[in-house]
Design an enzyme around this catalytic site. Structure first.
Site, short mmCIF file in Angstrom:
data_model
loop_
_atom_site.label_atom_id
_atom_site.label_comp_id
_atom_site.label_asym_id
_atom_site.label_seq_id
_atom_site.Cartn_x
_atom_site.Cartn_y
_atom_site.Cartn_z
N ASP A 168 1.26 -1.12 0.08
CA ASP A 168 -0.19 0.18 0.02
C ASP A 168 0.68 1.03 -0.16
O ASP A 168 1.56 1.28 0.88
CB ASP A 168 -0.82 0.07 1.36
CG ASP A 168 -2.26 0.25 1.31
OD1 ASP A 168 -2.57 1.25 -0.25
OD2 ASP A 168 -3.45 0.21 1.69
N ASP A 169 0.52 1.76 -0.82
CA ASP A 169 1.40 3.86 -0.79
C ASP A 169 2.68 3.49 -1.40
O ASP A 169 3.40 4.46 -0.57
CB ASP A 169 0.70 4.87 0.44
CG ASP A 169 -0.87 5.18 0.23
OD1 ASP A 169 -1.09 4.11 -0.53
OD2 ASP A 169 -1.20 5.26 1.38
N CYS A 223 -5.79 3.34 -3.89
CA CYS A 223 -5.71 1.71 -3.43
C CYS A 223 -7.13 0.85 -4.11
O CYS A 223 -6.71 0.06 -4.85
CB CYS A 223 -5.73 1.73 -2.34
SG CYS A 223 -6.53 2.18 -1.03
N ARG A 264 -6.80 -2.57 -7.07
CA ARG A 264 -7.09 -3.88 -6.27
C ARG A 264 -8.44 -4.37 -7.57
O ARG A 264 -7.99 -5.56 -7.61
CB ARG A 264 -7.04 -3.74 -4.88
CG ARG A 264 -6.37 -3.06 -3.97
CD ARG A 264 -6.55 -2.66 -2.47
NE ARG A 264 -5.06 -2.36 -1.74
CZ ARG A 264 -4.39 -2.68 -1.12
NH1 ARG A 264 -5.13 -4.22 -1.40
NH2 ARG A 264 -3.65 -2.00 -0.86
N LYS A 324 -5.05 -6.96 3.80
CA LYS A 324 -6.37 -5.64 3.49
C LYS A 324 -7.13 -6.12 2.12
O LYS A 324 -6.65 -6.71 0.82
CB LYS A 324 -5.49 -4.76 3.45
CG LYS A 324 -6.58 -3.92 2.49
CD LYS A 324 -5.30 -2.14 2.72
CE LYS A 324 -6.57 -0.86 0.82
NZ LYS A 324 -5.44 -0.21 1.31
N HIS A 357 -10.38 -3.96 1.60
CA HIS A 357 -10.97 -2.47 0.94
C HIS A 357 -11.85 -3.02 -0.39
O HIS A 357 -11.21 -1.89 -1.26
CB HIS A 357 -9.56 -2.29 0.67
CG HIS A 357 -9.34 -0.37 0.70
ND1 HIS A 357 -8.90 0.35 0.33
CD2 HIS A 357 -10.79 -0.10 1.43
CE1 HIS A 357 -9.03 1.98 0.93
NE2 HIS A 357 -10.53 1.77 1.19
N HIS A 363 1.03 2.18 4.50
CA HIS A 363 -0.19 2.50 4.37
C HIS A 363 -0.25 3.15 6.07
O HIS A 363 0.09 2.77 6.60
CB HIS A 363 -1.59 2.04 4.08
CG HIS A 363 -2.46 3.31 3.54
ND1 HIS A 363 -3.13 3.79 5.16
CD2 HIS A 363 -3.84 3.36 2.75
CE1 HIS A 363 -3.70 4.25 4.39
NE2 HIS A 363 -4.07 4.35 3.10
N ASP A 400 0.15 -0.24 -5.01
CA ASP A 400 -1.07 0.00 -5.56
C ASP A 400 -0.92 1.42 -6.00
O ASP A 400 -2.07 1.39 -6.96
CB ASP A 400 -2.56 -0.16 -4.31
CG ASP A 400 -2.29 0.66 -3.37
OD1 ASP A 400 -0.93 1.22 -3.06
OD2 ASP A 400 -3.14 0.15 -2.54
N ASN A 401 -0.24 2.27 -5.64
CA ASN A 401 -0.23 3.65 -6.04
C ASN A 401 0.76 3.98 -5.90
O ASN A 401 1.82 3.56 -5.06
CB ASN A 401 -1.52 4.31 -6.11
CG ASN A 401 -1.88 4.57 -4.03
OD1 ASN A 401 -2.83 3.72 -4.05
ND2 ASN A 401 -0.73 4.36 -3.85
N LYS A 443 -0.21 9.92 -4.46
CA LYS A 443 -1.10 9.40 -4.37
C LYS A 443 -2.75 10.57 -4.96
O LYS A 443 -3.11 11.60 -4.50
CB LYS A 443 -1.03 8.82 -3.09
CG LYS A 443 -2.80 7.77 -2.74
CD LYS A 443 -2.61 7.02 -1.17
CE LYS A 443 -4.03 6.59 -1.68
NZ LYS A 443 -3.86 6.01 -0.01
#
Length: 777
Positions: A52-53, A90, A94, A148, A150, A243, A353-354, A418
């Site tokens: 994440d991130d 995110c 996904r 995660k 989400h 994240h 994811d980003n 992001k």
């Protein structure tokens, strides 16, 4: 019973360039049974690890100084993609990864915290779009997920919700993790195993979620192998690490002590130089100067006080430790597969994811929820970073996020962050490893690959066809296309074009050119209108020279192409008036009704709890039967990121209020044994503040006069009755009593009664379901 139908023909889709090592299925002569088909013994396992991130430059193979030896080894034995792009946030990424659809077609034009009623923003995966797990499971794979999720609308995360979009209903055999967008790594706000919440009232000292996620992943593999020694598996490991709130173990933080004292400008330049040496940025790339690379949001390191430098360096030490811990999880998985003899034939895909996030602001924050996820503008004087010991950053006592200067380092060499459609928001690391592939095929790949290409690629490499029918309906054709050919051939073509959109920010890549519109257009300008910039990526991959003025016809053509893509992908409407994310379905109103809670059960889910308290006044009614020596928590809502609790200690009622890390406490008169009625009144004051008043048997007992209201996603941990679950609201009380389970009597009733919503709440409830049904008719 009669003859069973013959098995339908399954085409061989193994990747022949790799010597036919991918899966072949049973031949047409084998009778078809209702059970799942069996993949051949040499079908490859698949691990997709999503972080994440994570910025483009945060891993060793992409220029980072953070030691990532296990990820480095994957890269050395695989492929490093330098032109991989993803969605700017995110959940959209996904959804695209899972379905092969473009984000909006997959229902995720935004993260899973909105529900305005438009097709591209349902925040639910389409029922006629097979997930990667659904196709692989139909192809004979065991399917596991940890971490995660989400990908479920937040209003459907509670225990009575429709679970059709939960992991097990979308193709996974097993699941363990956090369904929400993030959580505390030291005290997770809520863990789910399969379809049920994990009932744990307190976590042991030293608990860390990344370690448990890895433990769970290894256990799933082991339990499969005990029962089936050859069945291939698909493991989706979605890290909550990196994240915000950024947290890590103290021993890991200590290893990075002193690494960041030179500051963010020096580190950014060092990473860029290393990227050039590694060949992961083209030689013509330039490091964008402050004037176009958010320099107005990033203070000069040399201008900072010694105190601020030490504080900001600590933030980055914790971030580095979090990346380090991701690498450790990779090492544990790889070593386990090596011991099992399965590493050679396991495909590992590792991606972000980003891009890295600037949500920490110029100075970072030790009070994450004080500035994250708010729908209401905060008043002047709002404290976004409650001062606390920098040594606590990363630990269980506070929720933090690193400053914007470090986020720009994470995204080296690209602009922005992001949620942006500049390259810093969408250009991310991607590594693919498959030791069984011929050695000649490995190395750096600079072809354009988009996140929706990953699912079709994995299906081709495994030889599993995507499901043609799902839930009685023909399935949607994916937007992504397999790039398996790129793995085998460095000269193979990648993707040519892709649209991007996030909160009205737009971009269109077409070949060597990219048009970017960093702000939403005004309504009168139309969806393709507004201000557009133009970059020739072949000469200027870091978007340093805007050529829009000299190529107006190309700008117009790309804007028109973006609009065509927007119509084809359910991108519209754009959020041009700020209402897209304030409109909600009227069915959520039922979540705001008064509710009686049961003591000692798992906490009420986060969003369900928030509907009772956020941006409103509310009352908590507690009917008690007290014995001599009664003590413990009556109700707790929140954690170290912000929350409140009502407890009895030393015979007297106490209120603790955690205002994003700033503690307030009040104590009432001693309680006598017997039947007692306690009422906690939380009333809204002007300036987004609350006043808390406790009444005992109708008589005022204690008061906290005025405190900042908890907004957005705070309180994050849901409401627990009879104990303080997980991350404590009041750390001092936690040190004295841990979860402080109530004893010495009975909580016969605990009821929440929400009041009217604040005038600052922009939410508008609409009959969205009825409108959708009318359209369907």
């Amino acid at each position: 019973m009669g003859d069973r139908p013959a098995q339908p023909e399954l085409s061989r889709r193994g990747y022949e360039s790799f010597g036919g090592r991918a899966a072949e299925f049973v031949s047409d002569s084998v009778p078809w049974w209702p059970e799942r088909p069996t993949a051949r013994d040499d079908a490859p396992n698949v691990i997709v690890m999503l972080v994440d991130d994570l910025g483009f430059s945060d891993l060793g193979p992409f220029g980072s100084e953070i030691p990532t030896p296990n990820i480095d080894a994957l890269a050395d034995d695989g492929w490093v993609f330098t032109n991989y792009r993803t969605a700017p946030m995110c959940s959209p990424a996904r959804a695209a990864l899972m379905t092969g659809l473009n984000p909006h077609r997959a229902g995720f034009g935004y993260v899973a915290h909105t529900d305005p009623g438009y097709p591209g923003f349902t925040c639910e995966l389409p029922q006629d779009a097979p997930t990667l797990a659904e196709s692989l499971r139909a192809g004979g794979y065991a399917t596991f997920a940890v971490g995660k999720w989400h990908l479920t609308l937040e209003s459907r995360l509670h225990d009575a919700a429709d679970k059709s979009s939960w992991p097990l209903q979308r193709g996974f055999d097993r699941y363990f993790g956090s369904m929400d967008g993030f959580t505390s790594l030291h005290h997770p706000h809520r863990l789910v195993r399969d379809n049920s919440v994990v009932d744990v009232q307190q976590f042991p000292d030293g608990y860390f979620l990344t370690d448990e996620l890895t433990d769970e992943a290894l256990a799933m593999i082991d339990e499969l192998r005990v029962n089936d020694p050859s069945k291939p598996f698909f493991l989706y490991y979605a890290h909550t690490s990196v994240h915000g709130p950024i947290q890590a173990k103290e021993a890991d933080i200590a290893r990075h002590r002193g690494r960041y004292e030179a500051g963010w400008n020096a580190l950014r330049e060092a990473r860029f130089a290393r990227q050039r040496e590694l060949g992961v940025v083209p030689p013509q790339a330039e490091l964008p100067a402050d004037a176009i690379a958010d320099g107005d949001r990033i203070p000069s390191w040399e201008s900072l006080s010694d105190e601020d430098r030490a504080l900001f360096a600590r933030h980055m030490e914790v971030y580095a430790a979090a990346v380090d811990e991701v690498d450790q999880s990779v090492g544990r998985l790889v070593e386990h597969l090596r011991r099992l003899g399965e590493l050679e034939n396991t495909i590992v895909v590792l991606a972000s994811d980003n891009g890295g996030t600037a949500e920490g602001g110029p100075s970072g924050t030790r009070s994450y929820f004080a500035q994250f996820g708010h729908s209401a503008p905060v008043p002047d004087g709002w404290v976004r970073d409650v001062p606390r010991d920098p040594e606590d950053i990363g630990g269980p006592r506070l929720f933090s996020q690193y400053p914007t200067g470090w986020a720009r380092v994470s995204n080296t060499p690209f602009r922005s962050f992001k949620s942006s459609t500049y390259e810093g928001g969408v250009h991310a690391p991607l590594i693919v490893s498959w030791p069984a592939a011929p050695a000649r095929a490995r190395g750096i790949r600079d072809q354009f690959v988009f996140v929706s290409d990953l699912a079709p690629t994995i299906l081709e490499l495994t030889g599993v066809p995507p499901l043609a029918e799902l839930r009685g309906r023909p399935t949607q054709e994916p937007d992504g296309r397999s790039v398996a050919g790129v793995l085998a051939d460095p000269s193979a073509e990648g993707r040519e074009a892709q649209y991007f959109e996030c909160v009205g920010r737009r971009a269109m890549v077409d070949g060597e050119w990219k048009a970017v519109s960093p702000l939403p257009p005004r309504r009168e300008e139309g969806a393709a209108g507004g201000s557009w910039e133009l970059y020739h990526l072949a000469d200027d991959p870091t978007e340093t020279r805007d050529l829009a003025a000299s190529h107006p016809e190309r700008v117009t053509a790309l804007a028109d192409r973006w609009l065509d893509e927007a119509w084809n992908n359910a991108v519209l409407p754009l959020d041009d008036d700020g209402t897209l994310h304030s409109n909600r379905p009227e069915t959520e109103a039922r979540l705001e009704a008064p509710v009686s809670l049961v003591p000692f059960r798992p906490p009420l889910e986060r969003f369900r709890s928030a509907k009772l308290t956020v941006l409103k006044s509310f009352v908590v009614e507690a009917s008690l039967e007290l014995e001599e020596g009664a003590a413990g928590v009556l109700v707790a809502h929140g954690d170290q990121g912000g929350g409140y609790l009502l407890a009895i200690e030393d015979g007297a009622p106490i209120i603790s209020y955690n205002a994003y890390g700033d503690m307030h406490r009040a104590r009432g008169a001693a309680l006598q044994p017997g039947i007692r009625e306690l009422v906690l009144r939380v009333d809204e004051l002007e300036g987004l503040r609350w006043r808390l008043r406790l009444e005992v048997d109708g008589v005022p007992s204690a008061e906290i006069a005025a405190v900042p209201m908890l907004l957005g996603m705070a309180p994050f941990t849901g409401i627990s009755v009879g104990y303080d679950y997980g991350g404590p609201v009041d750390w001092d009380l936690h040190e004295r009593h841990r979860a402080f389970r109530f004893s010495g009597g009975r909580i016969s009733r605990l009821r929440y009664v929400p009041g009217a919503r604040s005038r600052h709440d922009p939410t508008v409830l609409r009959a969205i379901g009825e409108a959708v049904a009318e359209l369907a008719d």
